[in-house]
Design a protein around this motif. Structure first.
Motif, PDB file in Angstrom:
ATOM      1  N   GLU A 234      52.667  15.132  26.299  1.00 16.53           N
ATOM      2  CA  GLU A 234      53.614  16.024  26.977  1.00 16.53           C
ATOM      3  C   GLU A 234      54.177  17.061  26.016  1.00 16.53           C
ATOM      4  OE1 GLU A 234      55.964  14.118  30.528  1.00 16.53           O
ATOM      5  OE2 GLU A 234      56.523  13.224  28.617  1.00 16.53           O
ATOM      6  N   ARG A 238      59.075  19.297  28.755  1.00 12.80           N
ATOM      7  CA  ARG A 238      59.169  18.215  29.752  1.00 12.80           C
ATOM      8  C   ARG A 238      59.973  17.044  29.213  1.00 12.80           C
ATOM      9  NH1 ARG A 238      53.124  18.569  31.352  1.00 12.80           N
ATOM     10  NH2 ARG A 238      53.262  20.745  31.897  1.00 12.80           N
ATOM     11  N   ARG A 242      63.564  15.941  30.941  1.00 12.44           N
ATOM     12  CA  ARG A 242      63.766  14.582  31.460  1.00 12.44           C
ATOM     13  C   ARG A 242      64.976  13.934  30.784  1.00 12.44           C
ATOM     14  NH1 ARG A 242      58.600  12.897  31.102  1.00 12.44           N
ATOM     15  NH2 ARG A 242      59.033  11.953  29.098  1.00 12.44           N
ATOM     16  N   GLU A 245      68.187  15.471  32.095  1.00 14.95           N
ATOM     17  CA  GLU A 245      68.426  15.063  33.482  1.00 14.95           C
ATOM     18  C   GLU A 245      68.986  13.641  33.527  1.00 14.95           C
ATOM     19  OE1 GLU A 245      64.895  15.689  35.712  1.00 14.95           O
ATOM     20  OE2 GLU A 245      66.025  16.263  37.499  1.00 14.95           O
TER      21      GLU A 245
END
Ligand SMILES: Nc1ncnc2c1ncn2[C@@H]1O[C@H](COP(=O)(O)OP(=O)(O)O)[C@@H](O)[C@H]1O
Ligand SMILES: O=P(O)(O)O[C@H]1O[C@H](CO)[C@@H](O[C@H]2O[C@H](CO)[C@@H](O)[C@H](O)[C@H]2O)[C@H](O)[C@H]1O
Length: 473
Positions: A234, A238, A242, A245
């Motif tokens: 990744e 990303r 994540r 979040e």
């Protein structure tokens, strides 16, 4: 060829990498080179790489369009299908090369075999493959185009070793917009790999070549670049999104990202030229920032009210003492970094900002441009989540990532004994960094206005915040 050029005129504006604003006028063919199809690829009539120019555009661009001409009834990957054209009196299917394994195999072979291709006839282009010394070519098995938004087109080639086992795949980036001169993506990553750096993917090789430009004459440039592909890995964007979040702490990762950045800067300072900037260099850099702000105001007129505040930030940087100029990444953000297991952070895409000229991107630059790019990216994580949530979120997350990243950079340089900027006062360095952060946010206003208007508020708010925070009291 005129039928093909008509087809391309319709097809080009729908490609993510098309740089023009509208449908091109009649495209002009500047040259072409041919690749030989392998006997493993049946139904292929020809592989030709067309270099076409959108001459009617405000800023004419030259595009590289590899074409595989196949039998009309061939089984073609729909995403790559351009249309049908008459070839030697017979209908044939035209396929965008990167979507066709015949092109991928031929391109990989050109590099591995150190091959050359001299196009025939008027306006012929030439292409030369060059493997990295010591690079080993495994057997081509299959290929696919890397999905996602890209300024170029990358092909993933799956390979097999002599025992038929899957080997480490390759990624071949086909440069879509061609410029005369070195492509820093190739030169910088090749120099880093040759210096033994683990912070870039191992280089497999490159394709370079020459073509004739009606205005500039004979040009030389890079056509493609091949590296090892880290499958299933990744990018940091990303990972960071994540983490933000979920409210997960990112400070350790941001710190190690700062250290990796310091390592790359230190290696580039060692293997590529460094220049001590004089006042003219500084004035010119600040002038470019001011010019960019002018472009951003045309895209987003409400920025006009900030002209004095923006100028204050730039003027303070102009009066500061600047660190040595050196080669840097040039368009550094979280999407350009991979978290590779057992290797750590790996940097990608050293092409520099697509909106800057190649000459600018090939010149020694200020390391703070890269630091500013990454700081903006932490703000983008918070901004992207805020756009989604309809209110401000993850600001504390971004602030903490920012502080850890800068600390990691300082610690990284110190651990390497690198002196960059150490002789300059913290206040001067801060003024330069803030100016580059503001400049990057202004660049992003232009970029988002042209490509992703839904995200325009992210850099627009940042321009306001940065000018307010650093306003003269
Ligand atoms: N060597 C690699 N290994 C794994 N993924 C890669 C590699 N090179 C590129 N990628 C993926 O491809 C994406 C686009 O590559 P990049 O070099 O940034 O192309 P572009 O110049 O077209 O934006 C990266 O964000 C990354 O996700
Ligand atoms: O990766 P590219 O070389 O194509 O860079 C361009 O596109 C980027 C977006 O894909 C853009 O980056 C901006 O958005 C990112 C989130 O998508 C964010 O992390 C960056 O900080 C922000 O600048 C980049 O500016 C542009 O040159």
């Amino acid at each position: 060829m005129s039928e093909v050029l008509d087809l391309l005129s319709d097809w080009l504006p729908n490609q993510r990498w098309f740089a023009g604003e509208s449908r091109p006028g009649r495209l002009e063919l500047l040259g072409s080179y041919q690749l030989r199809a392998s006997e493993h690829d049946s139904g292929v009539r020809m592989i030709t790489v067309a270099l076409v120019r959108d001459a009617a555009a405000e800023r004419p661009q030259t595009y590289q369009v590899p074409l595989v001409v196949r039998d009309i009834d061939a089984d073609v990957e729909p995403l790559g299908y351009i249309g049908a054209a008459t070839e030697h009196g017979d209908r044939a299917a035209l396929v965008d090369g990167p979507h066709d394994p015949a092109f991928a195999r031929a391109l990989m072979g050109l590099i591995a075999d150190e091959g050359s291709s001299i196009g025939a006839g008027e306006g012929a282009a030439e292409a030369y493959g060059q493997p990295m010394p010591g690079a080993h070519a495994h057997r081509f098995a299959s290929s696919r185009v890397l999905s996602g938004e890209q300024s170029n087109t990358s092909i993933i080639c799956d390979l097999r070793d002599d025992d038929g086992e899957l080997a480490v795949p390759l990624i071949i980036k086909v440069f879509r917009t061609l410029h005369g001169g070195d492509n820093p993506d190739v030169t910088l990553q090749t120099a880093l790999a040759a210096a033994g750096s683990l912070r870039v993917p191992p280089t497999f090789g490159q394709v370079s070549g020459t073509w004739h430009d009606p205005d500039a004459g004979e040009l030389q440039g890079h056509f493609a670049f091949a590296q090892e592909f880290f499958a299933g890995v990744e990018d940091a964007w990303r990972v960071a999104l994540r983490a933000a979040e979920a409210g997960d702490d990112f400070s350790q990762l941001a710190h190690s990202l700062g250290e990796a950045t310091a390592e790359v800067h230190a290696t580039l300072a060692r293997v590529m030229p460094q220049v001590a900037p004089d006042q003219d260099d500084v004035d010119e850099a600040v002038e470019q920032m001011r010019a960019r702000f002018g472009v951003a105001v045309r895209e987003l007129p409400e920025l006009e009210s900030l002209v004095d505040a923006v100028d204050d930030v730039y003027e303070r940087a102009r009066r500061a003492t600047w660190p040595s100029l050196q080669r840097i990444h040039g368009d550094y953000h979280l999407g350009q970094v991979l978290a590779v297991p057992d290797r750590g952070w790996v940097l990608l895409d050293f092409e520099g900002e697509p909106l800057r000229s190649l000459a600018e991107r090939n010149s020694p630059d200020v390391p703070q441009r890269d630091l500013a790019g990454m700081l903006r990216s932490f703000d983008y994580v918070s901004g992207a989540l805020s756009v989604r949530a309809g209110r401000e979120v993850a600001r504390a997350w971004a602030d903490s990532a920012r502080a850890s990243f800068l600390q990691g950079y300082t610690d990284g340089l110190a651990a390497l004994g690198a002196q960059s900027g150490a002789e300059i006062g913290a206040e001067d360095i801060e003024s330069v960094l803030v100016a580059y952060e503001l400049d990057k946010a202004i660049y992003e206003v232009i970029y988002e206005a042209r490509h992703r208007p839904d995200w325009l508020t992210i850099p627009a708010l940042a321009v306001r915040r940065l000018t307010e925070r650093h306003a003269r009291h």
